[in-house]
Design a protein around this motif. Structure first.
Motif, PDB file in Angstrom:
ATOM      1  N   ALA A   4       5.484 -15.304 -12.804  1.00  0.00           N
ATOM      2  CA  ALA A   4       4.168 -14.674 -12.770  1.00  0.00           C
ATOM      3  C   ALA A   4       4.004 -14.112 -11.368  1.00  0.00           C
ATOM      4  CB  ALA A   4       3.081 -15.691 -13.077  1.00  0.00           C
ATOM      5  N   MET A   5       3.666 -12.824 -11.282  1.00  0.00           N
ATOM      6  CA  MET A   5       3.661 -12.146  -9.990  1.00  0.00           C
ATOM      7  C   MET A   5       2.277 -11.597  -9.659  1.00  0.00           C
ATOM      8  SD  MET A   5       7.313 -10.198 -10.509  1.00  0.00           S
ATOM      9  CE  MET A   5       7.623  -9.810  -8.793  1.00  0.00           C
ATOM     10  N   ARG A   6       1.876 -11.786  -8.385  1.00  0.00           N
ATOM     11  CA  ARG A   6       0.638 -11.222  -7.842  1.00  0.00           C
ATOM     12  C   ARG A   6       1.014 -10.372  -6.642  1.00  0.00           C
ATOM     13  NH1 ARG A   6      -4.145 -14.481  -7.689  1.00  0.00           N
ATOM     14  NH2 ARG A   6      -4.997 -12.483  -7.014  1.00  0.00           N
ATOM     15  N   PHE A   7       0.149  -9.419  -6.334  1.00  0.00           N
ATOM     16  CA  PHE A   7       0.432  -8.461  -5.266  1.00  0.00           C
ATOM     17  C   PHE A   7      -0.766  -8.321  -4.338  1.00  0.00           C
ATOM     18  CE2 PHE A   7       2.467  -7.152  -9.235  1.00  0.00           C
ATOM     19  CZ  PHE A   7       3.798  -7.228  -8.874  1.00  0.00           C
ATOM     20  N   GLU A   8      -0.470  -7.971  -3.088  1.00  0.00           N
ATOM     21  CA  GLU A   8      -1.496  -7.655  -2.097  1.00  0.00           C
ATOM     22  C   GLU A   8      -1.018  -6.419  -1.345  1.00  0.00           C
ATOM     23  OE1 GLU A   8      -5.164  -8.292  -0.419  1.00  0.00           O
ATOM     24  OE2 GLU A   8      -4.271  -9.689  -1.827  1.00  0.00           O
ATOM     25  N   THR A   9      -1.901  -5.438  -1.176  1.00  0.00           N
ATOM     26  CA  THR A   9      -1.562  -4.226  -0.444  1.00  0.00           C
ATOM     27  C   THR A   9      -2.822  -3.596   0.129  1.00  0.00           C
ATOM     28  OG1 THR A   9      -0.441  -2.071  -0.557  1.00  0.00           O
ATOM     29  CG2 THR A   9      -1.675  -2.761  -2.518  1.00  0.00           C
ATOM     30  N   ALA A  10      -2.654  -2.835   1.201  1.00  0.00           N
ATOM     31  CA  ALA A  10      -3.764  -2.071   1.768  1.00  0.00           C
ATOM     32  C   ALA A  10      -3.766  -0.639   1.252  1.00  0.00           C
ATOM     33  CB  ALA A  10      -3.677  -2.086   3.292  1.00  0.00           C
ATOM     34  N   ALA A  11      -2.722  -0.239   0.523  1.00  0.00           N
ATOM     35  CA  ALA A  11      -2.622   1.136   0.015  1.00  0.00           C
ATOM     36  C   ALA A  11      -3.748   1.399  -0.995  1.00  0.00           C
ATOM     37  CB  ALA A  11      -1.264   1.353  -0.638  1.00  0.00           C
ATOM     38  N   ALA A  12      -4.584   2.392  -0.699  1.00  0.00           N
ATOM     39  CA  ALA A  12      -5.754   2.689  -1.532  1.00  0.00           C
ATOM     40  C   ALA A  12      -5.368   3.001  -2.974  1.00  0.00           C
ATOM     41  CB  ALA A  12      -6.545   3.846  -0.924  1.00  0.00           C
TER      42      ALA A  12
END
Length: 152
Positions: A115-123
């Motif tokens: 199970a994968m979660r993501f975090e990014t600042a890319a709008a």
């Protein structure tokens, strides 16, 4: 419904082991690099897996491997994505022993899902932050291959 996001080839180094505990053998598998290819926001994307992440594992007495990986992706367009992936790998004792020895085993001989979660600042990728993905995995001697799907 599932939507294919990308394929990852996550290169790994030799496992570092803490040793056997009551829960099983605790070890850390360093992530040394890799690549990404897929389709995000309707456009083709590619990038790389950055060195410096790791997969913290517990090899349980019943043969199952608990997986807990954190690493970074750098897309060719400059976007960076943090990945947090929790999952498991399980198969027959014979198959798990072959994998532990670094042998190549057909992926249909064992079960490997994350199970994968993501975090990014890319709008333009904020929808990833609010999505859960599933990775279908294959362990090779020097890398892990993941086909990553968003879960609708």
């Amino acid at each position: 419904m599932q939507n294919h996001l990308f394929d990852l080839a996550v290169e790994v180094g030799p496992p570092q082991t803490v040793g056997r505990t009551e829960a099983g053998e605790r070890r850390c598998v360093p992530i040394t690099g890799g690549s990404l290819r897929g389709r995000l926001n309707g456009r083709e994307v590619s990038g790389r897996v950055l060195a410096g992440g790791a997969d913290w594992q517990i090899l349980r007495p019943d043969g199952m491997a608990d997986l807990d990986a954190r690493y970074m992706l750098a897309l060719d367009d400059g976007a960076q994505i943090e990945v947090w992936s929790r999952g498991l790998r399980w198969g027959s004792p014979e198959v798990m022993a072959r994998l532990a020895r670094g042998e190549t085993v057909p992926p249909d001989a064992y079960y490997m899902r994350t199970a994968m979660r993501f975090e990014t600042a890319a709008a333009d990728l904020q929808w990833l932050v609010h999505s859960l993905a599933v990775g279908l995995g294959e362990r090779q001697p020097d890398k892990v291959l993941l086909k990553v799907y968003a879960v609708d």
